[in-house]
Design a protein around this motif. Structure first.
Motif, mmCIF file in Angstrom:
data_model
loop_
_atom_site.group_PDB
_atom_site.id
_atom_site.type_symbol
_atom_site.label_atom_id
_atom_site.label_comp_id
_atom_site.label_asym_id
_atom_site.label_seq_id
_atom_site.Cartn_x
_atom_site.Cartn_y
_atom_site.Cartn_z
ATOM 1 N N LEU A 160 27.699 96.299 56.620
ATOM 2 C CA LEU A 160 27.237 94.870 56.267
ATOM 3 C C LEU A 160 27.262 94.343 57.650
ATOM 4 O O LEU A 160 28.165 94.129 58.418
ATOM 5 N N GLU A 161 26.103 93.480 58.043
ATOM 6 C CA GLU A 161 26.036 92.664 59.148
ATOM 7 C C GLU A 161 27.211 91.534 59.105
ATOM 8 O O GLU A 161 27.395 91.053 59.981
ATOM 9 N N ARG A 162 27.382 90.895 57.801
ATOM 10 C CA ARG A 162 28.111 89.748 57.487
ATOM 11 C C ARG A 162 29.076 90.071 56.534
ATOM 12 O O ARG A 162 28.640 90.971 55.616
ATOM 13 N N PRO A 163 30.056 89.547 56.182
ATOM 14 C CA PRO A 163 30.756 89.626 54.874
ATOM 15 C C PRO A 163 29.793 89.024 53.870
ATOM 16 O O PRO A 163 29.225 88.226 53.952
ATOM 17 N N ALA A 164 29.811 89.950 52.741
ATOM 18 C CA ALA A 164 29.103 89.527 51.520
ATOM 19 C C ALA A 164 29.432 88.256 50.885
ATOM 20 O O ALA A 164 30.849 88.329 50.519
ATOM 21 N N LEU A 165 28.467 87.237 50.770
ATOM 22 C CA LEU A 165 28.995 86.184 49.820
ATOM 23 C C LEU A 165 28.273 86.186 48.549
ATOM 24 O O LEU A 165 27.293 86.907 48.134
ATOM 25 N N TYR A 166 29.159 85.486 47.511
ATOM 26 C CA TYR A 166 28.722 85.588 46.149
ATOM 27 C C TYR A 166 28.941 84.240 45.493
ATOM 28 O O TYR A 166 29.781 83.569 45.916
ATOM 29 N N ASN A 167 28.293 84.063 44.310
ATOM 30 C CA ASN A 167 28.632 82.792 43.505
ATOM 31 C C ASN A 167 29.131 83.356 42.318
ATOM 32 O O ASN A 167 28.508 84.412 41.663
ATOM 33 N N SER A 168 30.201 82.846 41.792
ATOM 34 C CA SER A 168 30.901 82.983 40.609
ATOM 35 C C SER A 168 31.094 81.918 39.503
ATOM 36 O O SER A 168 31.323 80.713 40.184
ATOM 37 N N PHE A 169 30.382 81.933 38.534
ATOM 38 C CA PHE A 169 30.524 80.925 37.288
ATOM 39 C C PHE A 169 31.299 81.458 36.089
ATOM 40 O O PHE A 169 31.103 82.528 35.816
ATOM 41 N N GLN A 170 32.289 80.761 35.829
ATOM 42 C CA GLN A 170 33.008 81.026 34.518
ATOM 43 C C GLN A 170 33.323 80.030 33.446
ATOM 44 O O GLN A 170 33.249 79.059 33.735
ATOM 45 N N VAL A 171 33.172 80.396 32.263
ATOM 46 C CA VAL A 171 33.356 79.626 31.074
ATOM 47 C C VAL A 171 34.688 80.186 30.177
ATOM 48 O O VAL A 171 34.403 81.342 29.881
ATOM 49 N N ARG A 172 35.157 79.312 29.796
ATOM 50 C CA ARG A 172 36.499 79.959 29.068
ATOM 51 C C ARG A 172 36.787 78.886 27.748
ATOM 52 O O ARG A 172 36.647 77.842 27.750
ATOM 53 N N LEU A 173 37.020 79.640 26.512
ATOM 54 C CA LEU A 173 37.235 79.066 25.378
ATOM 55 C C LEU A 173 38.125 79.721 24.579
ATOM 56 O O LEU A 173 37.983 81.022 24.436
ATOM 57 N N GLY A 174 39.431 79.028 24.128
ATOM 58 C CA GLY A 174 40.310 79.772 23.390
ATOM 59 C C GLY A 174 41.012 78.896 22.451
ATOM 60 O O GLY A 174 40.889 77.617 22.367
ATOM 61 N N ALA A 175 41.667 79.327 21.401
ATOM 62 C CA ALA A 175 42.606 78.577 20.502
ATOM 63 C C ALA A 175 43.736 79.400 20.149
ATOM 64 O O ALA A 175 43.838 80.490 20.460
ATOM 65 N N GLU A 176 44.695 78.757 19.717
ATOM 66 C CA GLU A 176 46.066 79.442 19.283
ATOM 67 C C GLU A 176 46.708 78.508 18.332
ATOM 68 O O GLU A 176 46.568 77.076 18.393
ATOM 69 N N GLY A 177 47.503 78.903 17.520
ATOM 70 C CA GLY A 177 48.400 78.147 16.573
ATOM 71 C C GLY A 177 49.472 79.182 15.796
ATOM 72 O O GLY A 177 49.419 80.169 15.851
ATOM 73 N N ASP A 178 50.349 78.180 15.168
ATOM 74 C CA ASP A 178 51.466 79.069 14.485
ATOM 75 C C ASP A 178 51.261 78.879 12.784
ATOM 76 O O ASP A 178 50.896 77.894 12.537
ATOM 77 N N ALA A 179 51.668 80.017 12.081
ATOM 78 C CA ALA A 179 51.542 79.970 10.727
ATOM 79 C C ALA A 179 53.413 80.650 10.500
ATOM 80 O O ALA A 179 53.507 81.762 10.411
ATOM 81 N N GLY A 180 54.173 79.659 10.553
ATOM 82 C CA GLY A 180 55.426 80.100 10.194
ATOM 83 C C GLY A 180 56.026 80.813 11.589
ATOM 84 O O GLY A 180 55.657 80.475 12.744
ATOM 85 N N PRO A 181 56.479 82.218 11.517
ATOM 86 C CA PRO A 181 56.946 82.786 12.620
ATOM 87 C C PRO A 181 55.691 83.684 13.326
ATOM 88 O O PRO A 181 55.735 84.265 14.263
ATOM 89 N N LEU A 182 54.599 83.490 12.598
ATOM 90 C CA LEU A 182 53.496 84.394 13.066
ATOM 91 C C LEU A 182 52.749 83.412 14.123
ATOM 92 O O LEU A 182 52.383 82.121 13.920
ATOM 93 N N ARG A 183 52.451 83.745 15.170
ATOM 94 C CA ARG A 183 51.515 83.053 16.307
ATOM 95 C C ARG A 183 50.362 84.054 16.515
ATOM 96 O O ARG A 183 50.248 85.023 16.811
ATOM 97 N N ILE A 184 49.186 83.360 16.483
ATOM 98 C CA ILE A 184 47.698 83.824 16.907
ATOM 99 C C ILE A 184 46.929 83.148 17.548
ATOM 100 O O ILE A 184 46.865 81.908 17.693
#
Length: 421
Positions: A160-184
């Protein structure tokens, strides 16, 4: 003796001299497990601005690094001095139910002898957590980065003549919760990576860069059982999907694939000793291309922090799994990484860091190949005042490979100044 040799010897002398500088000791209100950079230090508090319930932490780092193998080549290594300017600002906003963490940075790298390696990278991202009731939470994040592919990356072309440049786009979505001793909890991520191939004059190299454009989708679902207030055991099935931008690459292969797997592990929250999680399991990758057979492998992910005392922090990290590849002749790639890093407050205003790792890359296909390396690094930072510090760094990596062209040795020695306003 040339200028680079003088600079390298001076950098080593400066880093060693920092260890001998006297520093006052003082009483501290220390919370175990805290990073040594963030320990309370009367008279050396990190710079920060306050606006309502938002705290801003601006940092400017200026450094110079001497490297003896700039292009990470197996023969005829080229040395150079790299000057870096790295501004960064972090913002943390804490409300009654909403927490936001935002960061913006830029990295300017200027090279003393090879100006074609000069580059500017930058990024901006935010991550939030919205509490729902007493035990639930919604997590979300957005991120954009302009990055540069390292010359030592196994996927990087040496022509490569120059270091390769790149664009990165990221979207993140999550959820968590407890039900007694259970965690999801579930944590979905979509990431799109686009390499900037137009700056390369060689059509073969342009095609290779375009082959790396892809969109990936990741969805792990963690189901945990709280065995005690400080220990949660869990199983985590996951699915990853990779879609290349082009239907087939320059060799006629469809690089799209789906990976399924699961891990079982434990999450520790022993506040004065251990924090983090470690999971192990297996994965199965199924390429869309009918000419490529599926394959299975060992899966691992973990990050554990051990605090033997408030001024010492030991971080263990590990990963093993399927990774994207565009190498000619390769139908799959499996990476395995493990490392340990030690952070130590030597004196009230003298910090030391050291780390060692092990990395292995295995390629599948008509030209199977293995690469493995053991990177070692160290850093000392002397806090001269609340706003100013000096630091020195040393890093060495020796990569071995089944192919002679993939082998290299490299040592980097750096010194710099860090300003917190």
């Amino acid at each position: 003796m040339n200028l680079e040799q003088v600079w390298a010897k001076g950098a080593v002398a400066g880093a060693l001299a920092a260890l001998a500088l006297p520093a006052p000791l003082g009483a501290q209100d220390i919370r175990p497990g805290l990073s040594v950079r963030d320990l309370p230090r009367p008279g050396y508090e990190t710079g920060r601005w306050q606006a309502g319930n938002t705290t801003f932490l601006p940092v400017l780092t200026v450094q110079s690094v001497w490297t003896d193998n700039l292009f990470a080549t197996s023969t005829d290594p080229k040395s150079a001095v790299i000057f870096g300017i790295n501004p960064r600002i972090d913002a943390i906003s804490r409300g009654r139910r909403l927490t936001l963490e935002t960061s913006a940075y830029a990295n300017v790298s200027l090279h003393s002898r090879y100006t074609t390696e000069d580059r500017v990278t930058f990024g901006l991202g935010t991550a939030g957590r919205r509490h729902l009731g007493q035990t639930g939470a919604l997590k979300f994040g957005l991120r954009m980065d302009r990055g540069a592919q390292a010359r030592s990356d196994p996927e990087a072309s040496p022509t490569l003549e120059r270091p390769a440049l790149y664009n990165s786009f990221q979207v993140r979505l999550g959820a968590e919760g407890d039900a007694g001793p259970l965690r999801i909890g579930a944590d979905g991520t979509i990431q799109k990576v686009n390499y900037l191939a137009s700056g390369e004059s060689d059509p073969v190299e342009r095609a290779r860069l375009e082959d790396q454009d892809l969109t990936s989708y990741q969805l792990p679902v963690r189901i945990g059982w709280r065995a005690s207030p400080r220990l949660t055991v869990y199983v985590e099935p996951f699915v990853n999907r990779r879609d290349a931008r082009l239907p087939v690459d320059r060799t006629g292969i469809d690089r799209d694939l789906t990976t399924w797997g699961a891990q079982a592990g434990a999450q520790l929250d022993i506040a004065d000793r251990w924090n983090g999680s470690l999971g192990i399991g297996a994965f199965r990758s199924n390429p869309d291309d009918p000419s490529i057979s599926g394959y299975s492998g060992f899966s691992m992910s973990g990050n554990l922090v051990w605090s033997p005392d408030p001024r010492t922090r030991v971080v263990f990290t590990g990963f093993s799994g399927d990774v994207a590849t565009v190498r000619s002749g390769a139908t799959g790639r499996i990476d395995t990484r493990a490392g340990v890093r030690i952070e130590q407050e030597v004196r009230h205003n003298l910090l030391a860091f050291a780390g060692i790792g092990w990395q292995q890359t295995r390629y599948r296909g008509s030209n199977p190949d293995r690469l493995w390396s053991v990177p070692v690094e160290a850093e000392v930072e002397w806090l001269m005042s609340r706003t100013l510090s000096l630091f020195g760094t040393v890093r060495h990596e020796n990569r071995r490979s089944d192919l002679a062209s993939d082998r290299f040795k490299r040592t980097d020695i750096g010194v710099g100044i860090r300003v917190r306003t």
